[in-house]
Enzyme design. Structure first.
Site, PDB file in Angstrom:
ATOM      1  N   HIS A 260      64.754 -34.951 -18.796  1.00 55.96           N
ATOM      2  CA  HIS A 260      64.463 -35.653 -20.041  1.00 55.96           C
ATOM      3  C   HIS A 260      65.235 -36.961 -20.096  1.00 55.96           C
ATOM      4  O   HIS A 260      66.413 -37.008 -19.772  1.00 55.96           O
ATOM      5  CB  HIS A 260      64.879 -34.782 -21.236  1.00 55.96           C
ATOM      6  CG  HIS A 260      64.503 -35.375 -22.558  1.00 55.96           C
ATOM      7  ND1 HIS A 260      63.282 -35.148 -23.151  1.00 55.96           N
ATOM      8  CD2 HIS A 260      65.178 -36.205 -23.386  1.00 55.96           C
ATOM      9  CE1 HIS A 260      63.229 -35.810 -24.288  1.00 55.96           C
ATOM     10  NE2 HIS A 260      64.359 -36.458 -24.457  1.00 55.96           N
TER      11      HIS A 260
ATOM     12  N   ASP B 186      61.076 -30.592 -35.659  1.00 54.97           N
ATOM     13  CA  ASP B 186      61.547 -31.872 -35.107  1.00 54.97           C
ATOM     14  C   ASP B 186      60.498 -32.947 -35.300  1.00 54.97           C
ATOM     15  O   ASP B 186      60.818 -34.112 -35.573  1.00 54.97           O
ATOM     16  CB  ASP B 186      61.885 -31.736 -33.614  1.00 54.97           C
ATOM     17  CG  ASP B 186      62.255 -33.092 -33.017  1.00 54.97           C
ATOM     18  OD1 ASP B 186      63.272 -33.652 -33.443  1.00 54.97           O
ATOM     19  OD2 ASP B 186      61.499 -33.607 -32.167  1.00 54.97           O
TER      20      ASP B 186
ATOM     21  N   ARG C 209      62.804 -39.740 -39.799  1.00 53.64           N
ATOM     22  CA  ARG C 209      63.941 -40.551 -39.317  1.00 53.64           C
ATOM     23  C   ARG C 209      63.470 -41.922 -38.845  1.00 53.64           C
ATOM     24  O   ARG C 209      64.133 -42.935 -39.062  1.00 53.64           O
ATOM     25  CB  ARG C 209      64.653 -39.829 -38.166  1.00 53.64           C
ATOM     26  CG  ARG C 209      65.493 -38.642 -38.627  1.00 53.64           C
ATOM     27  CD  ARG C 209      65.911 -37.797 -37.448  1.00 53.64           C
ATOM     28  NE  ARG C 209      66.629 -38.565 -36.463  1.00 53.64           N
ATOM     29  CZ  ARG C 209      66.622 -38.303 -35.146  1.00 53.64           C
ATOM     30  NH1 ARG C 209      65.957 -37.269 -34.676  1.00 53.64           N
ATOM     31  NH2 ARG C 209      67.295 -39.048 -34.308  1.00 53.64           N
TER      32      ARG C 209
ATOM     33  N   SER D 162      67.497 -32.956 -31.777  1.00 49.32           N
ATOM     34  CA  SER D 162      66.080 -33.257 -31.568  1.00 49.32           C
ATOM     35  C   SER D 162      65.702 -33.057 -30.096  1.00 49.32           C
ATOM     36  O   SER D 162      64.743 -32.348 -29.763  1.00 49.32           O
ATOM     37  CB  SER D 162      65.823 -34.703 -32.004  1.00 49.32           C
ATOM     38  OG  SER D 162      64.611 -35.188 -31.515  1.00 49.32           O
TER      39      SER D 162
ATOM     40  N   LYS E 121      63.586 -29.516 -28.253  1.00 47.74           N
ATOM     41  CA  LYS E 121      62.356 -29.616 -27.441  1.00 47.74           C
ATOM     42  C   LYS E 121      62.584 -29.047 -26.047  1.00 47.74           C
ATOM     43  O   LYS E 121      61.710 -28.365 -25.493  1.00 47.74           O
ATOM     44  CB  LYS E 121      61.890 -31.072 -27.366  1.00 47.74           C
ATOM     45  CG  LYS E 121      61.225 -31.501 -28.670  1.00 47.74           C
ATOM     46  CD  LYS E 121      60.825 -32.947 -28.661  1.00 47.74           C
ATOM     47  CE  LYS E 121      62.023 -33.841 -28.807  1.00 47.74           C
ATOM     48  NZ  LYS E 121      61.839 -35.080 -29.488  1.00 47.74           N
TER      49      LYS E 121
END
Ligand code: URA
Length: 435
Positions: free
Chosen positions: A83, A162, A169, A184, A188
């Site tokens: 990620h 999220d 946000r 967040s 995921k």
């Protein structure tokens, strides 16, 4: 009886929330019983007052449980995920997945789309003609077992809490909060199911984290949350002051990822991709340590096995790449307009945010979630930090489908380049590794 106002008030006053209070909040965010204005007030309270590690971990875990989770129990072998916290020109996933899969590590990749100045892996893959990013769970697992990799877009009901919190946000100036980003991202990653996770935390003008200290803090927190949930996690802190590689824009980035897998890509992209791949090889049990992993990753690149795997993944998902064709059969833009240096000197900085923003203005990215993007457009950087230029030399080429839009961003790109008399200090691309 707890209510949302009391929880918001407690956070506003800097108190630590209990696990129960955080679970109630996440339930309220997911089922709609917490109003958007309450969610935004909560996000702003966290922005100013922060959260403890325990609270952040509770938030990540509760959000991970807020919707469907990906069941990877059908995958043979230890699955590894990667990620990036988001950047400009970051096409490492397209290079790393085939390398790691070619070594036999299963990668069941769920990726997102781009928003604002940052790009998204799914948009990049979708710029390949015919490439499908949606498939049934059964086919996803079958493809991962058969060819060791599949890339799909995040399913509708993965981490709904999220999705909602992030959307709020995004429009309430509360994205740049370490506990909110950590929870967040990790919610995921936990819901996506992989047992090993390699995080690429970007730092610099084009990233959410503007300095190394904050990035290290974020990385350590995410590694802790993942470990607490029984996953193996490593994080790299990498430079995002200037864009990664030379291409920014979807088709252009696919072209550059292929060049890199052919061994002729830009060195910064190659270096980060090989490092990420080696950590993934270690977590996937195919290399004893980083150095052995790096050797293996380099071998997979040099032998062309990574490139072959890339084509295999593309074909398995209905896409068409023709290596013999110019631009590999990818769609390119109608106009190419040069941006020339207005003075001579050393390139001492290229503002990644401004370049990402310029690419978005051309149509390569989205301002709003439902904007349609133009895969062919983008920016090709002809000079990077440290290069010398004479006045009139080409700094960048704008790939556009409208001359008007190209003219609009020309000035912006020129301003993104900082040209000085003295050469800039060389800074490392990989700034730290958190294991
Ligand atoms: N990426 C995410 O997924 N979440 C954030 O909050 C920031 C970056």
């Amino acid at each position: 009886m707890m209510n949302y106002q009391d929880i918001i008030k407690a956070k506003r006053d800097g108190k630590e929330l209990s696990t129960e209070e955080i679970r109630l909040l996440v339930k309220g965010i997911s089922d709609g019983s917490m109003a958007d204005y309450q969610i935004s007030a909560f996000a702003m309270a966290v922005y100013f007052k922060g959260m403890s590690e325990r609270e952040t971990s509770d938030l990540a875990l509760a959000m991970a449980e807020s919707g469907e989770k990906v069941d990877l129990s059908g995958v043979k072998g230890k699955t590894v995920d990667k990620h990036s916290t988001g950047g400009v020109g970051d096409k490492t996933t397209m290079v790393v997945i085939p390398l790691v899969a070619a070594a036999g590590v299963p990668v069941a990749k769920m990726s997102g789309r781009g928003l604002g100045h940052t790009g998204g892996t799914i948009d990049k893959f979708e710029s390949i003609p015919g490439f499908k990013v949606e498939m049934s769970h059964h086919r996803f697992i079958e493809q991962v077992n058969r060819i060791k990799a599949a890339v799909v877009s995040q399913t509708g009901n993965l981490v709904p809490a999220d999705k909602k919190l992030y959307a709020i946000r995004d429009v309430t100036a509360t994205v740049e909060s370490i506990p909110l980003i950590a929870s967040s991202v990790m919610s995921k990653k936990l819901a996506a199911g992989a047992s090993g996770i390699v995080l690429d935390v970007k730092v610099g003008k084009g990233a959410f984290m503007k300095n190394k200290e904050e990035a290290v803090q974020l990385a350590k927190l995410m590694v802790k949350i993942g470990r607490g949930a029984g996953r193996e996690v490593r994080a790299l802190i990498t430079d995002m002051e200037q864009p990664l590689g030379n291409m920014v824009g979807n088709s252009l980035e696919v072209r550059e990822a292929i060049d890199t897998l052919k061994g002729s890509g830009p060195k910064d992209l190659e270096e980060i991709s090989l490092a990420l791949a080696s950590h993934m090889l270690v977590l996937g049990g195919k290399a004893e340590d980083f150095d052995k992993g790096l050797l293996k990753a380099k071998e997979l690149l040099a032998s062309g096995k990574g490139l072959k795997k890339f084509i295999e993944i593309v074909e398995a998902q209905g896409g068409k790449i023709d290596l013999a064709k110019e631009n590999y059969g990818l769609k390119m833009a109608d106009f190419c307009i040069e941006v020339k240096a207005d003075k001579g000197g050393y390139i001492s900085g290229i503002d990644a945010y401004e370049i990402g923003h310029a690419a978005m203005c051309l149509g390569a990215g989205r301002r709003k979630i439902d904007d349609i993007i133009d895969y062919a457009v983008g920016i090709e950087l002809k000079r990077k930090v440290g290069n010398w230029v004479e006045k009139g030399d080409s700094l960048a080429v704008i790939h556009a489908n409208s001359e008007e839009k190209a003219e609009e961003v020309k000035e912006k790109i020129l301003k993104a380049y900082n040209i000085t008399n003295n050469p800039p200090l060389k800074s490392p691309l990989i700034m730290a590794v958190i294991e």
